[in-house]
Design an enzyme around this catalytic site. Structure first.
Site, PDB file in Angstrom:
ATOM      1  N   LYS A  13       0.836  -1.210   0.000  1.00 23.10           N
ATOM      2  CA  LYS A  13       0.000   0.000   0.000  1.00 23.10           C
ATOM      3  C   LYS A  13       0.871   1.261   0.000  1.00 23.10           C
ATOM      4  CE  LYS A  13      -2.230  -0.938   3.873  1.00 23.10           C
ATOM      5  NZ  LYS A  13      -1.698  -2.235   4.260  1.00 23.10           N
ATOM      6  N   ARG A 171      -0.154  -8.731  13.580  1.00 25.14           N
ATOM      7  CA  ARG A 171      -0.764  -7.718  12.700  1.00 25.14           C
ATOM      8  C   ARG A 171      -1.660  -8.373  11.657  1.00 25.14           C
ATOM      9  NH1 ARG A 171       4.291  -5.126  10.553  1.00 25.14           N
ATOM     10  NH2 ARG A 171       2.943  -3.786   9.310  1.00 25.14           N
TER      11      ARG A 171
HETATM   12  P1  AMP Z   1       0.994   0.877   8.922  1.00 27.42           P
HETATM   13  O1  AMP Z   1       2.202   1.719   8.696  1.00 27.42           O
HETATM   14  O2  AMP Z   1      -0.196   1.321   8.109  1.00 27.42           O
HETATM   15  O3  AMP Z   1       1.261  -0.597   8.798  1.00 27.42           O
HETATM   16  O4  AMP Z   1       0.553   1.134  10.450  1.00 27.42           O
HETATM   17  C1  AMP Z   1       1.430   0.803  11.514  1.00 27.42           C
HETATM   18  C2  AMP Z   1       0.669   0.709  12.811  1.00 27.42           C
HETATM   19  O5  AMP Z   1       0.058   1.981  13.114  1.00 27.42           O
HETATM   20  C3  AMP Z   1      -0.486  -0.283  12.830  1.00 27.42           C
HETATM   21  O6  AMP Z   1      -0.053  -1.609  13.112  1.00 27.42           O
HETATM   22  C4  AMP Z   1      -1.353   0.290  13.960  1.00 27.42           C
HETATM   23  O7  AMP Z   1      -0.805   0.012  15.230  1.00 27.42           O
HETATM   24  C5  AMP Z   1      -1.214   1.793  13.734  1.00 27.42           C
HETATM   25  N1  AMP Z   1      -2.244   2.301  12.801  1.00 27.42           N
HETATM   26  C6  AMP Z   1      -2.048   2.846  11.567  1.00 27.42           C
HETATM   27  N2  AMP Z   1      -3.208   3.197  11.007  1.00 27.42           N
HETATM   28  C7  AMP Z   1      -4.172   2.875  11.901  1.00 27.42           C
HETATM   29  C8  AMP Z   1      -5.597   2.969  11.915  1.00 27.42           C
HETATM   30  N3  AMP Z   1      -6.275   3.467  10.866  1.00 27.42           N
HETATM   31  N4  AMP Z   1      -6.245   2.534  13.011  1.00 27.42           N
HETATM   32  C9  AMP Z   1      -5.603   2.037  14.070  1.00 27.42           C
HETATM   33  N5  AMP Z   1      -4.271   1.902  14.127  1.00 27.42           N
HETATM   34  C10 AMP Z   1      -3.549   2.315  13.062  1.00 27.42           C
END
Ligand code: AMP
Length: 215
Positions: A13, A171
């Site tokens: 993404k 995750r």
């Molecule tokens: P990502 O970089 O999108 O993989 O996000 C890393 C981490 O940030 C996730 O594993 C969550 O702990 C937190 N996070 C990011 N976006 C969200 C969201 N929309 N809702 C809740 N937690 C989020």
């Protein structure tokens, strides 16, 4: 153009959102990047989010909806945006709908990126990120050595704390339990476009551009 990029961790993404935001000239809004920045700066949100990020769980919906409200109202989203990592739960999607109604805006497409779980584990375990330009590399496909510098800007590459094997599995479970139901939610709204994210970066970009009728 207002897009949501949706899919499991490691599906690409962030990589695609970066490329598409340049091509379509819209803002790339990554809630993960925003939270990591808040943690690094030690803001109130960052202090609350730190342990949650490390555990691979989700930050509470209310906090996330407030973060998104501020950013969608800001100047940088005026010409459109790509949401990367938001919404991640049904209440977040409902909060987003409400917010967009208030702002008189509509999402054009929700791109659902799909990939084999085996490939996800391989990609996340090998994922390295540039501390400066945010480019994402894979130790295998980019022939980058551990401890190397970014081929684009020369800054040090780092591995995310939550890309460790134990946290990756957590995750993925969180994704299946809390985020995957969004597929049905957006399918019912007629916005879902499913694409195969298994190919090369270029192939996946082309597939996304084709489903949003941009080529
Ligand atoms: P990502 O970089 O999108 O993989 O996000 C890393 C981490 O940030 C996730 O594993 C969550 O702990 C937190 N996070 C990011 N976006 C969200 C969201 N929309 N809702 C809740 N937690 C989020």
């Amino acid at each position: 153009m207002r897009l949501i990029l949706f899919g499991p961790p490691g599906v690409g993404k962030g990589t695609q959102a970066k490329i598409l935001s340049d091509k379509l000239m819209v803002s790339h809004i990554s809630t993960g990047d925003m939270l990591r920045e808040a943690v690094a700066k030690g803001t109130d949100v960052g202090i609350k989010a730190k342990a949650i990020l490390e555990s691979g769980k989700l930050v509470p919906d209310q906090i996330m909806i407030e973060i998104i409200r501020d950013v969608l109202k800001s100047e940088k989203c005026k010409n459109g945006f790509i949401l990367d990592g938001f919404p991640r739960t049904i209440p977040q999607a409902e909060g987003l709908s409400l917010l967009l109604n208030q702002l008189g805006l509509k999402i054009d497409h929700v791109i659902c990126m799909e990939i084999d779980e085996k490939e996800i584990l391989m990609r996340l375990g090998n994922r390295y990120i540039c501390a400066k330009c945010g480019n994402i590399y894979n130790l295998d496909t980019n022939e980058i050595k551990n401890g190397a510098y970014c081929p684009t800007c020369g800054e040090t590459l780092y591995q995310r704390d939550d890309d460790k094997p134990e946290t990756i599995l957590k995750r993925l479970k969180v994704y299946h339990d809390q985020t995957e139901p969004l597929k049905e939610y957006y399918r019912n709204l007629g916005l879902l476009r499913v694409i195969n994210a298994q190919g090369s970066i270029q192939e996946v970009t082309n597939e996304i551009l084709a489903v949003i009728n941009h080529i």
